[in-house]
Design a protein around this motif. Structure first.
Motif, PDB file in Angstrom:
ATOM      1  N   THR A 204      -2.970  18.558   4.907  1.00  0.00           N
ATOM      2  CA  THR A 204      -2.597  17.528   3.952  1.00  0.00           C
ATOM      3  C   THR A 204      -3.567  17.563   2.780  1.00  0.00           C
ATOM      4  O   THR A 204      -4.647  18.155   2.871  1.00  0.00           O
ATOM      5  N   SER A 205      -3.179  16.949   1.693  1.00  0.00           N
ATOM      6  CA  SER A 205      -3.994  16.970   0.476  1.00  0.00           C
ATOM      7  C   SER A 205      -5.328  16.266   0.691  1.00  0.00           C
ATOM      8  O   SER A 205      -5.403  15.202   1.299  1.00  0.00           O
ATOM      9  N   GLY A 206      -6.412  16.886   0.186  1.00  0.00           N
ATOM     10  CA  GLY A 206      -7.741  16.280   0.256  1.00  0.00           C
ATOM     11  C   GLY A 206      -8.149  15.765  -1.107  1.00  0.00           C
ATOM     12  O   GLY A 206      -7.382  15.804  -2.056  1.00  0.00           O
ATOM     13  N   THR A 207      -9.370  15.292  -1.226  1.00  0.00           N
ATOM     14  CA  THR A 207      -9.836  14.723  -2.500  1.00  0.00           C
ATOM     15  C   THR A 207     -10.753  15.670  -3.254  1.00  0.00           C
ATOM     16  O   THR A 207     -11.168  15.367  -4.371  1.00  0.00           O
ATOM     17  N   THR A 208     -11.070  16.820  -2.675  1.00  0.00           N
ATOM     18  CA  THR A 208     -12.073  17.709  -3.284  1.00  0.00           C
ATOM     19  C   THR A 208     -11.509  19.077  -3.649  1.00  0.00           C
ATOM     20  O   THR A 208     -12.267  19.998  -3.898  1.00  0.00           O
TER      21      THR A 208
ATOM     22  N   ASP B  47      -6.144   6.322  -4.729  1.00  0.00           N
ATOM     23  CA  ASP B  47      -5.415   7.137  -5.706  1.00  0.00           C
ATOM     24  C   ASP B  47      -4.402   8.088  -5.078  1.00  0.00           C
ATOM     25  O   ASP B  47      -3.883   8.981  -5.759  1.00  0.00           O
ATOM     26  N   GLN B  48      -4.106   7.926  -3.810  1.00  0.00           N
ATOM     27  CA  GLN B  48      -3.124   8.809  -3.190  1.00  0.00           C
ATOM     28  C   GLN B  48      -1.715   8.395  -3.642  1.00  0.00           C
ATOM     29  O   GLN B  48      -1.401   7.213  -3.756  1.00  0.00           O
ATOM     30  N   VAL B  49      -0.868   9.383  -3.917  1.00  0.00           N
ATOM     31  CA  VAL B  49       0.513   9.116  -4.338  1.00  0.00           C
ATOM     32  C   VAL B  49       1.444   9.974  -3.488  1.00  0.00           C
ATOM     33  O   VAL B  49       1.015  10.907  -2.800  1.00  0.00           O
ATOM     34  N   GLN B  50       2.723   9.657  -3.549  1.00  0.00           N
ATOM     35  CA  GLN B  50       3.735  10.468  -2.870  1.00  0.00           C
ATOM     36  C   GLN B  50       4.577  11.176  -3.915  1.00  0.00           C
ATOM     37  O   GLN B  50       5.157  10.541  -4.789  1.00  0.00           O
ATOM     38  N   VAL B  51       4.627  12.504  -3.813  1.00  0.00           N
ATOM     39  CA  VAL B  51       5.402  13.320  -4.734  1.00  0.00           C
ATOM     40  C   VAL B  51       6.426  14.109  -3.924  1.00  0.00           C
ATOM     41  O   VAL B  51       6.065  14.959  -3.114  1.00  0.00           O
ATOM     42  N   ARG B  52       7.701  13.772  -4.106  1.00  0.00           N
ATOM     43  CA  ARG B  52       8.800  14.441  -3.400  1.00  0.00           C
ATOM     44  C   ARG B  52       8.566  14.473  -1.890  1.00  0.00           C
ATOM     45  O   ARG B  52       8.810  15.488  -1.232  1.00  0.00           O
ATOM     46  N   GLY B  53       8.059  13.369  -1.366  1.00  0.00           N
ATOM     47  CA  GLY B  53       7.871  13.263   0.071  1.00  0.00           C
ATOM     48  C   GLY B  53       6.528  13.728   0.584  1.00  0.00           C
ATOM     49  O   GLY B  53       6.230  13.573   1.761  1.00  0.00           O
ATOM     50  N   PHE B  54       5.682  14.283  -0.288  1.00  0.00           N
ATOM     51  CA  PHE B  54       4.359  14.767   0.115  1.00  0.00           C
ATOM     52  C   PHE B  54       3.290  13.805  -0.383  1.00  0.00           C
ATOM     53  O   PHE B  54       3.329  13.365  -1.535  1.00  0.00           O
ATOM     54  N   ARG B  55       2.319  13.508   0.481  1.00  0.00           N
ATOM     55  CA  ARG B  55       1.191  12.692   0.057  1.00  0.00           C
ATOM     56  C   ARG B  55       0.202  13.578  -0.703  1.00  0.00           C
ATOM     57  O   ARG B  55      -0.224  14.610  -0.186  1.00  0.00           O
TER      58      ARG B  55
ATOM     59  N   LEU C 170      -4.783  12.587  -5.991  1.00  0.00           N
ATOM     60  CA  LEU C 170      -4.920  12.993  -7.394  1.00  0.00           C
ATOM     61  C   LEU C 170      -6.196  13.795  -7.607  1.00  0.00           C
ATOM     62  O   LEU C 170      -6.240  14.715  -8.430  1.00  0.00           O
ATOM     63  N   GLY C 171      -7.239  13.471  -6.848  1.00  0.00           N
ATOM     64  CA  GLY C 171      -8.486  14.217  -6.956  1.00  0.00           C
ATOM     65  C   GLY C 171      -8.346  15.666  -6.548  1.00  0.00           C
ATOM     66  O   GLY C 171      -9.078  16.544  -7.040  1.00  0.00           O
ATOM     67  N   ASP C 172      -7.397  15.955  -5.645  1.00  0.00           N
ATOM     68  CA  ASP C 172      -7.139  17.331  -5.221  1.00  0.00           C
ATOM     69  C   ASP C 172      -6.595  18.145  -6.393  1.00  0.00           C
ATOM     70  O   ASP C 172      -7.005  19.293  -6.641  1.00  0.00           O
ATOM     71  N   VAL C 173      -5.660  17.568  -7.141  1.00  0.00           N
ATOM     72  CA  VAL C 173      -5.077  18.257  -8.296  1.00  0.00           C
ATOM     73  C   VAL C 173      -6.119  18.408  -9.399  1.00  0.00           C
ATOM     74  O   VAL C 173      -6.221  19.465 -10.045  1.00  0.00           O
ATOM     75  N   GLN C 174      -6.902  17.357  -9.637  1.00  0.00           N
ATOM     76  CA  GLN C 174      -7.955  17.421 -10.658  1.00  0.00           C
ATOM     77  C   GLN C 174      -8.975  18.518 -10.337  1.00  0.00           C
ATOM     78  O   GLN C 174      -9.379  19.288 -11.220  1.00  0.00           O
ATOM     79  N   ALA C 175      -9.383  18.598  -9.081  1.00  0.00           N
ATOM     80  CA  ALA C 175     -10.362  19.611  -8.693  1.00  0.00           C
ATOM     81  C   ALA C 175      -9.808  21.010  -8.900  1.00  0.00           C
ATOM     82  O   ALA C 175     -10.520  21.931  -9.325  1.00  0.00           O
ATOM     83  N   ALA C 176      -8.522  21.208  -8.615  1.00  0.00           N
ATOM     84  CA  ALA C 176      -7.903  22.520  -8.819  1.00  0.00           C
ATOM     85  C   ALA C 176      -7.873  22.871 -10.301  1.00  0.00           C
ATOM     86  O   ALA C 176      -8.168  24.012 -10.691  1.00  0.00           O
TER      87      ALA C 176
ATOM     88  N   LYS D 278     -12.982  19.302 -18.025  1.00  0.00           N
ATOM     89  CA  LYS D 278     -12.732  18.059 -17.290  1.00  0.00           C
ATOM     90  C   LYS D 278     -11.231  17.818 -17.226  1.00  0.00           C
ATOM     91  O   LYS D 278     -10.509  18.148 -18.172  1.00  0.00           O
ATOM     92  N   ALA D 279     -10.779  17.261 -16.111  1.00  0.00           N
ATOM     93  CA  ALA D 279      -9.353  16.961 -15.953  1.00  0.00           C
ATOM     94  C   ALA D 279      -9.188  15.579 -15.338  1.00  0.00           C
ATOM     95  O   ALA D 279      -9.985  15.148 -14.501  1.00  0.00           O
TER      96      ALA D 279
END
Length: 600
Positions: free
Chosen positions: A154-158, A407-415, A418-424, A433-434
């Protein structure tokens, strides 16, 4: 709490094979695989795993593209006493590499279509016609309900996925509850369309299989095309379908457009994200024979925790409750000091019972933080999971979901964290910075990325993200700023970002060619509305400018109606620009006109 001993899945499977050896276990691409054939395949794979050194308690990574091989691989790993971790074929190699590094699997089961890396032993399935093994290995007899069944990510924050350890007890509890509450009937056929990498997949893979009921495997491309999905489900006579609200909405539209098709659907379930009362009423109208349930769950609780039968939903309801806990589970709504709150008051949901995961692989500190010991008020301490989800208890006894505490959200059924996307995004050398924000639209939750950098090449950033994160984590929109706005205290100024986000979507648009023909104008207009953009160039790639698979299904459905042509969703994947798609449409319109003229 249900104190029954946890039976092993291999034992349950064997019972069905002995009862129905030649009956259909799995339907794949029109081919029917019997229980006996599936067991032979799984036993042979299990023997290979043991021969490769797999022991009880090990982990087997499964990288199989085909549904039948995936199911056999999961059975084989479980039979060897190991846990399995399925890798979604659509997942970027970078992400899979992270998972394999975290898993350290004893063996990677892979077919010819999968690539692998790392030091683990790679085992390929036996060639067709190979002599099948006649017995299971003994490994499965050495595990119990607390042993790990499978590991899901599952999505992490880092910027790194988290591996969640799901025990046998949790999976079997979920299966037994469903069998007892919504039992299968003779003549039923269930649908398996989810990736085996998802926490909800065991029900689709094993729910019907372990009850002597055929399972129809539906490929992802078919699921994304409502017309093809409706045709497939009705041709086979599917009765049980579990899906996100957007998929159910598409199915209802096709049922309304093609009511002559005989439909046998009698059980519909959704749990991936919130469902609207309007859609619930539509589903009951389109599928009057079906039970429609709304469920709530998450990876750390083996998928489902609560259930609500929507037959009880009032016509004037503004929200659909998530219901009451399933058997073997309990939910407590608490305040910030972990004290139960009164009926009607919002609080955080804590979950306890057989559904709980063991914890996070290799993250003891996070496990201790999220899986806590609580006294619910009776003097007995209970292990509970802090969901981070807010809810209120209604006077009826049902729970109503009320959002997140973080800051966790659901996108098309997946949790998604947001920090996971920012880190990527910040892994890209041009992005200093993102910040990632979420917005709700007609097609569900979408992500907007705000990027700070001196010379950001958006095309390069998009390509980088496609190779780094799964599709559901890709931002739909990118805005490049000289500086991310900050408040006087040095925090990100969210209000300023909201103003930027509500403006025209031109900051990430490069020079483009405007539509040149009536067909291009029609297609571009549909894209512009769906993508929330001021304009779309004829050479813009749909998936590079915020397009995603469920949006593609909606667009192609609209274009089918506009042009009066059969336009499968695959066309948009193969021809992802306005110019390419328009050329195909013009060609088919010309062919249809020519056919009509010759016929006349």
């Amino acid at each position: 709490m249900d104190d029954r001993p946890t039976p092993h899945l291999i034992e349950l499977f064997d019972n069905q094979v002995d009862r129905f050896p030649d009956e259909t276990a799995l339907i794949v691409d029109g081919a029917r695989i019997s229980y006996r054939e599936l067991r032979d395949r799984a036993r042979t794979l299990a023997a290979q795993l043991v021969g490769a050194g797999v022991n009880p308690g090990d982990t087997v990574a499964c990288r199989m593209a085909g549904r039948a091989d995936t199911l056999a691989a999961a059975l084989a790993a479980l039979a060897a006493g190991a846990a399995y971790a399925a890798m979604d074929p659509a997942m970027p190699e970078y992400r899979i590499g992270q998972m394999l590094a975290n898993l350290q699997p004893a063996v990677i089961l892979a077919d010819g279509e999968s690539t692998t890396s790392g030091a683990a032993t790679v085992v390929n399935p036996p060639a067709p016609g190979a002599e099948p093994a006649t017995e299971w290995p003994d490994g499965w007899r050495q595990v119990d309900g607390d042993s790990t069944f499978h590991i899901v990510y599952t999505s992490g924050t880092t910027g790194t996925s988290r591996g969640v350890l799901i025990p046998h007890r949790a999976v079997i509890n979920r299966l037994q509850w469903m069998w007892e509450t919504y039992p299968f009937q003779s003549g039923d056929t269930a649908v398996w369309h989810k990736s085996a990498a998802l926490v909800a997949s065991p029900w689709e893979m094993f729910g019907a299989l372990l009850q002597g009921v055929p399972t129809l495997a539906v490929e992802h491309e078919t699921v994304l095309d409502p017309q093809a999905l409706w045709r497939t489900l009705t041709e086979v006579g599917a009765t049980h379908f579990l899906a996100a609200p957007a998929l159910l909405a598409g199915l209802a539209e096709e049922a309304a457009a093609d009511p002559a098709r005989p439909c046998r659907l009698r059980f519909l379930s959704t749990s991936a994200e919130s469902i609207s009362p309007e859609l619930v009423h539509t589903l009951h109208a389109r599928f009057p024979r079906a039970v429609v349930v709304n469920m709530y769950g998450l990876s750390e609780c083996a998928s489902n925790v609560t259930v609500y039968d929507t037959a009880a939903l009032a016509p004037s309801a503004s929200k659909v409750p998530i219901g009451r806990p399933i058997s073997g589970c309990s939910v407590l709504v608490v305040d910030g000091r972990l004290r139960p709150v009164p009926i009607g008051v919002e609080g955080e949901m804590l979950v306890s019972g057989a559904c709980l995961a063991t914890g996070y692989l290799g993250e003891d500190e996070l496990t201790a933080k999220r899986f806590i010991t609580v006294d619910p008020g009776d003097g007995q301490t209970v292990r509970m999971y802090r969901t981070g989800d807010r809810a209120r208890l209604l006077p009826s006894g049902a729970l109503e979901y009320a959002g997140r505490t973080d800051d966790q959200v659901q996108v098309r059924g997946f949790r998604v964290e947001l920090g996971d996307v920012q880190a990527a995004l910040e892994l890209h050398p041009e992005v200093s910075k993102a910040v990632v924000r979420s917005v709700s639209g007609a097609d569900g939750t979408e992500l907007t990325a705000f990027l700070e950098g001196d010379s950001v090449d958006l095309a390069d950033v998009r390509a980088f993200m496609q190779q780094t994160v799964p599709q559901f984590m890709l931002p739909s929109r990118y805005l490049v700023l000289q500086r991310i706005p900050l408040t006087a205290s040095g925090k990100v100024d969210m209000a300023a970002l909201d103003e930027l986000e509500s403006g025209p979507a031109t900051a990430d648009e490069e020079a483009h060619v405007a539509p040149r023909t009536a067909t291009e104008e029609m297609i571009a207009g549909v894209w512009t509305k769906a993508l929330r953009r001021e304009s779309v160039g004829v050479h813009d790639v749909f998936f590079d400018i915020g397009g995603q698979s469920l949006m593609a299904a909606r667009i192609m459905s609209q274009l089918r109606g506009s042009f009066g042509l059969a336009l499968p969703i695959r066309l948009l994947f193969d021809h992802p620009t306005v110019a390419e798609l328009a050329a195909i449409v013009d060609q088919r319109l010309h062919e249809e006109l020519k056919s009509m003229q010759s016929g006349g």
